[in-house]
Design an enzyme around this catalytic site. Sequence first.
Site: not given
Ligand code: NDP
Ligand code: 2IT
Length: 447
Positions: A127, A167
């Site tokens: 990560k 992420d």
């Molecule tokens: P993004 O940056 O696309 O979106 C994050 C979202 O969460 C935004 O809408 C943000 O709002 C919101 N947010 C941040 N902090 C808070 C809070 N305290 N309360 C409410 N909303 C909040 O990120 P991702 O969607 O990619 O990631 C979201 C989660 O999923 C993370 O924990 C990440 O580690 C996990 N994840 C992501 C993967 C991926 O493939 N992208 C895979 C597996 C897990 P704002 O616009 O205001 O910042």
């Molecule tokens: O938390 C996660 O699994 C991710 N942000 C995706 C990682 C990846 O290598 O696609």
Amino acid sequence: MQNPTLIHLFEQVKSRNPYETEFHHAVEEVLSSLEPLFEIEPKWLENGVIERLVEPERFIHFRVSWVDDRAVVRVNRGFRVQFNSALGPYKGGLRFHPSVRPSIIKFLGFEQCFKNALTGLPMGGGKGGSDFDPKGKSDGEIMRFCQAFMSELYRHIGSDIDVPAGDMGVGAREIGYLYGMYKKLSNVHAQGVLTGKSVHYGGSLVRTQATGYGLVYFVENMLKDKGEDFKGKRVIVSGSGNVAIYAMEKAQELGAVVIACSDSNGTIVDEKGLDLAMIKEIKEVRRDRIQSYCEVYPHASYIADPKALYEFACDIALPCATQGEIQIEQAQSLVEKGCRFVAEGANMPSSLNAIQYFLDQGVYFGPAKAANAGGVATSGLEMSQNSLRLQWSFEEVDQHLHAIMDDIYAQAKQTAILYKDPDNLVMGSNIASFKRLAEAMLAQGVI
Ligand code: NDP
Ligand code: 2IT
């Protein structure tokens, strides 16, 4: 935790990594749910497997200097943890968010090792990220930051070494800038060095949707086990980023009514069901605040508090924003309002107390490392396509993703049944992934 060896090991983790509370949380969750395994098969406590698992193979910490639009020099911190390579090249996303610090990177990297093991694909755990805040930055600033970040990271990664992806704060735009700089510095068009690329230069179809879709495929399995499905279910989803948007899309497609979502400023509620096209326009195109949904739809309401999301009655809650968003208060509120299924799209959104409360109250709970593994699994499929130098169709990748999520559910469920706590998918997924990881480590000797 009862097992004295585990208690000792966990104390050691805390004293060796002081103040890293998120990392402690991730380690405690795994170690405590491995206890039933060690009772039956104490051999897993031998050969320093646990000692090695909790210590990253490598942790890289670097300076990122860049110049903003006002010609001011800015300095951020960059990180990459290469946690465990027993199963394959290090693999895991990059997060750009002001809260990023070593504890966050280490908890995410630790989780990633187990998550990747569950996918069955040959990927180790890693990560990375930076405390850079993308909010309010121009496109030029984002590009210059990504280039500066890659000017150090490039020497540590490679398609058979370490393969970053997105992420929070890192999507296809950032991956594009990072890839361009990698190619320039290395003089190699090695597409498998990053995943989450645009489909125009080696990205996989479905990668954008994968984490959200995969989460919903996982929940479909949870529902099916209880003789239910998504039709007519009231769903709340935290966040409105990549994971949240595509979780909402697939849940709606399967007949659910998604009534609320959020961003870091607040919560929107639309009892008629959210208009996802409008949310995509606001968050993906305009990169605006979720509050503006209510300017278009005055019948919807906005509460300037992201945690207010958990005060609305729902059948299913999908936390898809960030770590720590469900503390015991939010868990109690969800249960009081009738929520019966919770599955984590985000990494570690629920506190350990909240998870225990869900388990005690009979809420069927899907833990992050199983429920959100669809993103990294599809990254693994992107790496396969890059190696083959071809591109699979949307349907083909989606079918693979669906099959992987069904398999992860089956592993978690069957292991939970085997260790006599059939609805404890936390224990099931931790034991199943630990065994795969530990077998691979033992086979490769002490390295
Ligand atoms: P993004 O940056 O696309 O979106 C994050 C979202 O969460 C935004 O809408 C943000 O709002 C919101 N947010 C941040 N902090 C808070 C809070 N305290 N309360 C409410 N909303 C909040 O990120 P991702 O969607 O990619 O990631 C979201 C989660 O999923 C993370 O924990 C990440 O580690 C996990 N994840 C992501 C993967 C991926 O493939 N992208 C895979 C597996 C897990 P704002 O616009 O205001 O910042
Ligand atoms: O938390 C996660 O699994 C991710 N942000 C995706 C990682 C990846 O290598 O696609």
